[in-house]
Design a protein around this motif. Structure first.
Motif, PDB file in Angstrom:
ATOM      1  N   ASN A   2       0.835  -1.202   0.000  1.00  0.00           N
ATOM      2  CA  ASN A   2       0.000   0.000   0.000  1.00  0.00           C
ATOM      3  C   ASN A   2       0.865   1.246   0.000  1.00  0.00           C
ATOM      4  OD1 ASN A   2      -2.821  -1.191   0.523  1.00  0.00           O
ATOM      5  ND2 ASN A   2      -1.609  -2.099   2.159  1.00  0.00           N
ATOM      6  N   GLY A   3       0.384   2.271  -0.689  1.00  0.00           N
ATOM      7  CA  GLY A   3       1.096   3.544  -0.713  1.00  0.00           C
ATOM      8  C   GLY A   3       0.117   4.705  -0.680  1.00  0.00           C
ATOM      9  N   THR A   4       0.389   5.675   0.157  1.00  0.00           N
ATOM     10  CA  THR A   4      -0.498   6.824   0.298  1.00  0.00           C
ATOM     11  C   THR A   4       0.276   8.129   0.165  1.00  0.00           C
ATOM     12  OG1 THR A   4      -2.004   5.620   1.772  1.00  0.00           O
ATOM     13  CG2 THR A   4      -2.128   8.013   1.818  1.00  0.00           C
ATOM     14  N   ILE A   5      -0.268   9.038  -0.638  1.00  0.00           N
ATOM     15  CA  ILE A   5       0.303  10.373  -0.808  1.00  0.00           C
ATOM     16  C   ILE A   5      -0.757  11.382  -0.374  1.00  0.00           C
ATOM     17  CG2 ILE A   5       1.073  12.095  -2.480  1.00  0.00           C
ATOM     18  CD1 ILE A   5       3.171  10.059  -2.058  1.00  0.00           C
ATOM     19  N   GLU A  50      -1.110   9.801  -8.070  1.00  0.00           N
ATOM     20  CA  GLU A  50      -1.373   8.377  -8.221  1.00  0.00           C
ATOM     21  C   GLU A  50      -0.098   7.620  -8.570  1.00  0.00           C
ATOM     22  OE1 GLU A  50      -4.513   7.754 -11.002  1.00  0.00           O
ATOM     23  OE2 GLU A  50      -5.877   9.128  -9.976  1.00  0.00           O
ATOM     24  N   LYS A  90       2.970   8.389  -7.822  1.00  0.00           N
ATOM     25  CA  LYS A  90       3.820   8.298  -6.627  1.00  0.00           C
ATOM     26  C   LYS A  90       3.273   7.269  -5.650  1.00  0.00           C
ATOM     27  CE  LYS A  90       5.595  13.048  -6.770  1.00  0.00           C
ATOM     28  NZ  LYS A  90       5.634  14.373  -6.081  1.00  0.00           N
ATOM     29  N   ALA A  91       1.942   7.201  -5.543  1.00  0.00           N
ATOM     30  CA  ALA A  91       1.330   6.224  -4.646  1.00  0.00           C
ATOM     31  C   ALA A  91       1.603   4.798  -5.122  1.00  0.00           C
ATOM     32  CB  ALA A  91      -0.170   6.482  -4.536  1.00  0.00           C
ATOM     33  N   TYR A  92       1.596   4.576  -6.454  1.00  0.00           N
ATOM     34  CA  TYR A  92       1.896   3.254  -6.993  1.00  0.00           C
ATOM     35  C   TYR A  92       3.326   2.845  -6.657  1.00  0.00           C
ATOM     36  CZ  TYR A  92      -2.357   3.060  -9.853  1.00  0.00           C
ATOM     37  OH  TYR A  92      -3.654   3.005 -10.266  1.00  0.00           O
ATOM     38  N   ASP A 107      -6.053  12.301   0.943  1.00  0.00           N
ATOM     39  CA  ASP A 107      -5.148  11.197   0.634  1.00  0.00           C
ATOM     40  C   ASP A 107      -5.457  10.576  -0.715  1.00  0.00           C
ATOM     41  OD1 ASP A 107      -3.858  11.491   3.061  1.00  0.00           O
ATOM     42  OD2 ASP A 107      -5.120  10.005   4.077  1.00  0.00           O
ATOM     43  N   THR A 111      -4.524   7.010  -2.440  1.00  0.00           N
ATOM     44  CA  THR A 111      -3.996   5.716  -2.014  1.00  0.00           C
ATOM     45  C   THR A 111      -4.002   4.704  -3.151  1.00  0.00           C
ATOM     46  OG1 THR A 111      -4.785   6.077   0.243  1.00  0.00           O
ATOM     47  CG2 THR A 111      -4.282   3.813  -0.382  1.00  0.00           C
TER      48      THR A 111
END
Length: 225
Positions: A29-32, A147, A149-151, A212, A214
């Motif tokens: 998981n990644g969140t910006i 998106e 960066k979150a990936y 956020d 995500t």
């Protein structure tokens, strides 16, 4: 409510690995977080009358009045549109006699980059006679970079988990299958129903500092010595 924006399957093959090589699947998981730059509101006007012409004219009057007040607060035609107009003839279930009545519904859809004007926009809708003001959604209009960066963060998270587990038995890992999905959390919003009419009093709204973006992914890795 989270909404899945898209799903992409990427298949990576590694010819040098044996077909029976063990695999490990993990979720990353990644969140910006970013400051919102746009708001959207969907406001609904519903009028009910035994006479269809009266129901229509009442609805039109409220819509026009609300739009007039919105423009006084600086909104332009590009910020306002009406949609989902409907006219129905059905029973009034709130009446013990179940009288047949005409129901007219129309929606005002508002988008604006002037987040500081949110309170005035809501007050204008309320003062204009709108029956129901739904959620005020605050979001980032152009989310492509966020998106991406979150990936990246989601993949790094998945890889880190796989390396940790595989490393216990001295395995190295190579990606096999990657299934991506992007999710946006339920927007921070404000709800106002017909039962909470406030007249011309300003409606207080807190604009969130951040929203956020995500991404999550399920990654399967080959494991080899």
């Amino acid at each position: 409510m989270k909404k899945t924006i898209g799903a992409i399957s990427i298949f990576l093959s590694t010819m040098c690995l044996a077909k029976d090589a063990p695999t490990i699947s993990v979720v990353g998981n990644g969140t910006i977080s970013a400051k919102p730059d746009t708001l959207s509101i969907i406001a609904t006007v519903e009028t009910i009358n035994l006479n269809s012409e009266k129901a229509i004219s009442e609805n039109t009057a409220i819509i026009n009045n609300a739009i007039k007040l919105l423009k006084k607060e600086g909104l332009k035609d590009k910020n306002i549109k009406t949609e989902n107009y409907s006219l129905n003839y059905r029973s009034d279930y709130n009446n013990k006699d179940n009288d047949m009545k005409y129901y007219v519904r129309n929606q005002i859809v508002i988008t604006s980059e002037d987040l500081e004007n949110t309170s005035k926009i809501l007050t204008a809708l309320n003062s204009g006679g709108v029956n129901n003001i739904g959620e005020v959604n605050f979001y980032v209009a152009d989310r492509k970079e966020l998106e991406d960066k979150a990936y990246v963060l989601a993949y790094e998270d998945a890889k880190s988990k796989a390396q940790l587990i595989a490393g216990i038995d001295k395995f190295t890992i190579t990606p096999k299958d990657i299934n991506l999905s992007f999710s946006a959390p339920r927007p921070v919003g404000y709800m106002l129903s017909a039962n909470s009419k406030m007249g011309d009093a300003p409606i207080p709204v807190t604009v969130p500092n951040n929203v956020d973006v995500t991404a999550s992914m399920n990654v399967t890795f080959y494991m080899e010595k």
